[in-house]
Design a protein around this motif. Structure first.
Motif, mmCIF file in Angstrom:
data_model
loop_
_atom_site.group_PDB
_atom_site.id
_atom_site.type_symbol
_atom_site.label_atom_id
_atom_site.label_comp_id
_atom_site.label_asym_id
_atom_site.label_seq_id
_atom_site.Cartn_x
_atom_site.Cartn_y
_atom_site.Cartn_z
ATOM 1 N N ASP A 1 -44.916 -99.132 56.320
ATOM 2 C CA ASP A 1 -46.013 -98.463 55.619
ATOM 3 C C ASP A 1 -47.180 -99.421 55.405
ATOM 4 O OD1 ASP A 1 -44.613 -96.116 55.539
ATOM 5 O OD2 ASP A 1 -44.001 -96.282 53.442
ATOM 6 N N ALA A 2 -46.868 -100.669 55.067
ATOM 7 C CA ALA A 2 -47.930 -101.654 54.847
ATOM 8 C C ALA A 2 -48.662 -101.946 56.153
ATOM 9 C CB ALA A 2 -47.341 -102.941 54.266
ATOM 10 N N TYR A 3 -47.936 -102.122 57.244
ATOM 11 C CA TYR A 3 -48.566 -102.364 58.547
ATOM 12 C C TYR A 3 -49.463 -101.190 58.954
ATOM 13 C CZ TYR A 3 -46.244 -106.644 60.236
ATOM 14 O OH TYR A 3 -45.851 -107.949 60.442
ATOM 15 N N VAL A 4 -48.932 -99.966 58.835
ATOM 16 C CA VAL A 4 -49.685 -98.792 59.272
ATOM 17 C C VAL A 4 -50.936 -98.610 58.413
ATOM 18 C CG1 VAL A 4 -49.608 -96.270 59.470
ATOM 19 C CG2 VAL A 4 -47.680 -97.644 60.279
ATOM 20 N N ALA A 5 -50.804 -98.805 57.107
ATOM 21 C CA ALA A 5 -51.963 -98.660 56.228
ATOM 22 C C ALA A 5 -53.029 -99.698 56.556
ATOM 23 C CB ALA A 5 -51.522 -98.783 54.766
ATOM 24 N N LEU A 6 -52.619 -100.924 56.848
ATOM 25 C CA LEU A 6 -53.588 -101.952 57.225
ATOM 26 C C LEU A 6 -54.240 -101.631 58.570
ATOM 27 C CD1 LEU A 6 -51.763 -105.258 56.193
ATOM 28 C CD2 LEU A 6 -53.797 -104.270 55.140
ATOM 29 N N ALA A 7 -53.441 -101.090 59.504
ATOM 30 C CA ALA A 7 -54.004 -100.727 60.810
ATOM 31 C C ALA A 7 -55.044 -99.626 60.681
ATOM 32 C CB ALA A 7 -52.885 -100.288 61.753
ATOM 33 N N ALA A 8 -54.822 -98.701 59.748
ATOM 34 C CA ALA A 8 -55.766 -97.593 59.570
ATOM 35 C C ALA A 8 -57.113 -98.061 59.055
ATOM 36 C CB ALA A 8 -55.172 -96.556 58.623
ATOM 37 N N THR A 9 -57.133 -99.199 58.368
ATOM 38 C CA THR A 9 -58.392 -99.717 57.810
ATOM 39 C C THR A 9 -58.783 -101.042 58.461
ATOM 40 O OG1 THR A 9 -57.175 -100.819 56.017
ATOM 41 C CG2 THR A 9 -57.971 -98.577 55.596
ATOM 42 N N ALA A 10 -58.228 -101.320 59.639
ATOM 43 C CA ALA A 10 -58.495 -102.597 60.306
ATOM 44 C C ALA A 10 -59.953 -102.725 60.694
ATOM 45 C CB ALA A 10 -57.605 -102.727 61.542
ATOM 46 N N SER A 11 -60.392 -103.963 60.846
ATOM 47 C CA SER A 11 -61.804 -104.227 61.143
ATOM 48 C C SER A 11 -62.189 -103.827 62.563
ATOM 49 C CB SER A 11 -62.092 -105.717 60.936
ATOM 50 O OG SER A 11 -61.220 -106.514 61.730
ATOM 51 N N GLY A 12 -61.211 -103.656 63.426
ATOM 52 C CA GLY A 12 -61.515 -103.263 64.802
ATOM 53 C C GLY A 12 -60.262 -102.789 65.499
ATOM 54 N N PRO A 13 -60.399 -102.151 66.679
ATOM 55 C CA PRO A 13 -59.230 -101.599 67.381
ATOM 56 C C PRO A 13 -58.238 -102.669 67.813
ATOM 57 C CG PRO A 13 -61.219 -101.464 68.744
ATOM 58 C CD PRO A 13 -61.660 -101.844 67.382
ATOM 59 N N ARG A 14 -58.716 -103.862 68.157
ATOM 60 C CA ARG A 14 -57.797 -104.920 68.568
ATOM 61 C C ARG A 14 -56.947 -105.391 67.389
ATOM 62 N NH1 ARG A 14 -55.634 -105.853 73.129
ATOM 63 N NH2 ARG A 14 -57.693 -105.440 74.067
ATOM 64 N N HIS A 15 -57.575 -105.520 66.238
ATOM 65 C CA HIS A 15 -56.827 -105.900 65.031
ATOM 66 C C HIS A 15 -55.808 -104.824 64.674
ATOM 67 C CE1 HIS A 15 -56.863 -106.933 60.462
ATOM 68 N NE2 HIS A 15 -55.838 -107.493 61.072
ATOM 69 N N ALA A 16 -56.208 -103.560 64.785
ATOM 70 C CA ALA A 16 -55.289 -102.459 64.506
ATOM 71 C C ALA A 16 -54.095 -102.499 65.456
ATOM 72 C CB ALA A 16 -56.019 -101.120 64.613
ATOM 73 N N LEU A 17 -54.350 -102.791 66.728
ATOM 74 C CA LEU A 17 -53.271 -102.880 67.703
ATOM 75 C C LEU A 17 -52.301 -104.003 67.339
ATOM 76 C CD1 LEU A 17 -51.965 -102.130 70.410
ATOM 77 C CD2 LEU A 17 -53.589 -103.703 71.520
ATOM 78 N N ASP A 18 -52.822 -105.158 66.944
ATOM 79 C CA ASP A 18 -51.955 -106.276 66.557
ATOM 80 C C ASP A 18 -51.044 -105.886 65.407
ATOM 81 O OD1 ASP A 18 -53.105 -107.828 68.505
ATOM 82 O OD2 ASP A 18 -54.517 -108.834 67.134
ATOM 83 N N LEU A 19 -51.581 -105.153 64.435
ATOM 84 C CA LEU A 19 -50.783 -104.738 63.292
ATOM 85 C C LEU A 19 -49.693 -103.751 63.699
ATOM 86 C CD1 LEU A 19 -53.711 -104.376 60.749
ATOM 87 C CD2 LEU A 19 -51.797 -105.986 60.533
ATOM 88 N N LEU A 20 -50.033 -102.811 64.557
ATOM 89 C CA LEU A 20 -49.033 -101.843 65.012
ATOM 90 C C LEU A 20 -47.939 -102.528 65.826
ATOM 91 C CD1 LEU A 20 -51.415 -98.908 66.004
ATOM 92 C CD2 LEU A 20 -49.804 -98.964 64.071
ATOM 93 N N GLN A 21 -48.302 -103.489 66.623
ATOM 94 C CA GLN A 21 -47.295 -104.231 67.378
ATOM 95 C C GLN A 21 -46.384 -105.038 66.435
ATOM 96 O OE1 GLN A 21 -49.993 -106.272 70.040
ATOM 97 N NE2 GLN A 21 -49.508 -104.881 71.744
ATOM 98 N N GLY A 22 -46.958 -105.534 65.352
ATOM 99 C CA GLY A 22 -46.135 -106.203 64.346
ATOM 100 C C GLY A 22 -45.143 -105.247 63.713
ATOM 101 N N ALA A 23 -45.562 -104.014 63.474
ATOM 102 C CA ALA A 23 -44.657 -103.026 62.905
ATOM 103 C C ALA A 23 -43.525 -102.694 63.872
ATOM 104 C CB ALA A 23 -45.436 -101.763 62.541
ATOM 105 N N ILE A 24 -43.821 -102.628 65.163
ATOM 106 C CA ILE A 24 -42.782 -102.345 66.161
ATOM 107 C C ILE A 24 -41.736 -103.452 66.177
ATOM 108 C CG2 ILE A 24 -42.372 -102.265 68.652
ATOM 109 C CD1 ILE A 24 -44.805 -100.504 68.936
ATOM 110 N N ARG A 25 -42.152 -104.677 65.931
ATOM 111 C CA ARG A 25 -41.163 -105.762 65.885
ATOM 112 C C ARG A 25 -40.195 -105.574 64.721
ATOM 113 N NH1 ARG A 25 -45.684 -108.768 67.787
ATOM 114 N NH2 ARG A 25 -46.371 -109.294 65.680
ATOM 115 N N ILE A 26 -40.640 -104.935 63.656
ATOM 116 C CA ILE A 26 -39.759 -104.658 62.531
ATOM 117 C C ILE A 26 -38.801 -103.527 62.864
ATOM 118 C CG2 ILE A 26 -39.666 -103.951 60.102
ATOM 119 C CD1 ILE A 26 -40.827 -106.737 60.545
ATOM 120 N N ASP A 27 -39.292 -102.485 63.535
ATOM 121 C CA ASP A 27 -38.461 -101.326 63.880
ATOM 122 C C ASP A 27 -38.736 -100.940 65.333
ATOM 123 O OD1 ASP A 27 -36.941 -99.079 64.055
ATOM 124 O OD2 ASP A 27 -37.901 -97.999 62.414
ATOM 125 N N PRO A 28 -38.034 -101.558 66.274
ATOM 126 C CA PRO A 28 -38.319 -101.311 67.696
ATOM 127 C C PRO A 28 -37.860 -99.945 68.198
ATOM 128 C CG PRO A 28 -36.466 -102.812 67.454
ATOM 129 C CD PRO A 28 -37.023 -102.609 66.084
#
Length: 299
Positions: free
Chosen positions: A214-241
């Motif tokens: 939830d924290a990763y997804v919420a941060l991705a939704a308000t990320a400063s740019g699409p690349r930053h949002a992608l990095d956050l979503l990829q971090g979330a996938i590492r938690i739950d692949p």
């Protein structure tokens, strides 16, 4: 003694404490009868250490880590917990800050066994655990009242409790929400009791992962740019692949960046991972196809 400072008092104790004779060297003359041997002199530092006070129990620093490899640390040093059931007790009580009763503990630690035969086993496990902790630091970390066992929060710092507090703050924060959500991610240092296969772990692990995702997804939704949002979503996938929604969001982000091949590779890798785990990829493949087609995903 009452008016001496600590250094002088220790020196005086050293002088009067060691009056036994030293071993004789081959060349040393044999003392004649009636003559006392001179007092044996110990190394000053070694003797002094025998009289230095141990840290008071109230000054001990105790920490229980259950995210990642479980460990009970006393002043930064791990305490050896011999019984596997005792490790389970510590982790289980960490997941129940309000405590757990005898039935909850025995059903979780020894599932399927007759309950009437387990009370004594639990008592032995807890008695040994409490005794080893008390011997190591002088504190009783496990309170017992009204058939409920509870970790004493006034003596102990638990990493999982810090995570729960961070998640609660992130859920209620109205200002500086970015920092609050990042704190949740930073507090998570590993899976609950990593590597353990205790049957009761999975539902609690899933709840903890949900906080992090939830924290990763919420941060991705308000990320400063699409690349930053992608990095956050990829971090979330590492938690739950195995999370279909996360893969769909990530494939959407890749498609928005024009990285269609990467999106397709992510989809194929996800399907392969499901098959290797013995899971049915049909429904998840449909979700992935929707992501590749750029469909919106609802939370």
């Amino acid at each position: 003694m009452c008016v001496l400072d600590s250094v002088a008092a220790v020196d005086l104790l050293i002088v009067i404490a060691h009056v036994d004779p030293p071993p004789l060297e081959p060349s040393s003359p044999i003392p004649s009868p009636g003559h006392a041997a001179p007092p044996r002199q110990l190394p000053r530092q070694t003797a002094r250490q025998q009289f230095l006070p141990r840290p008071a129990a109230a000054d001990r620093r105790l920490e229980l880590r259950v995210l990642g490899e479980p460990a009970l640390l006393i002043d930064g040093e791990p305490l050896n917990v011999r019984r596997g059931a005792a490790v389970q007790v510590l982790v289980l009580l960490a997941t129940h800050p309000d405590g757990a009763d005898t039935r909850q503990l025995t059903d979780a630690i020894w599932p399927g066994l007759p309950r009437r035969s387990l009370s004594g086993r639990l008592y032995t496990t807890l008695s040994e655990l409490r005794g080893s902790i008390r011997a190591a630091c002088g504190l009783n970390l496990i309170d017992h009242a009204d058939d409920r066992y509870r970790l004493n929060p006034s003596h102990l710092d638990v990493d999982l409790w810090r995570l729960y507090a961070a998640a609660q703050h992130a859920a209620t924060a109205v200002t500086d929400t970015t920092s609050a959500r990042q704190a949740v991610i930073d507090t998570y240092t590993g899976d609950l009791a990593a590597g353990r296969t205790w049957p009761w772990l999975d539902p609690i692990r899933e709840t903890i992962r949900r906080h992090i995702i939830d924290a990763y997804v919420a941060l991705a939704a308000t990320a400063s740019g699409p690349r930053h949002a992608l990095d956050l979503l990829q971090g979330a996938i590492r938690i739950d692949p195995y999370n279909a929604e996360l893969h769909t969001r990530t494939m959407n982000a890749l498609t928005a960046l024009g990285e269609h091949d990467a999106a397709a590779q992510l989809h194929e890798g996800y399907i392969r991972r499901l098959i290797e785990a013995g899971l049915d990829p049909v429904d998840d493949a449909r979700a992935g196809d929707a992501g590749l087609n750029g469909a919106a995903v609802t939370s």
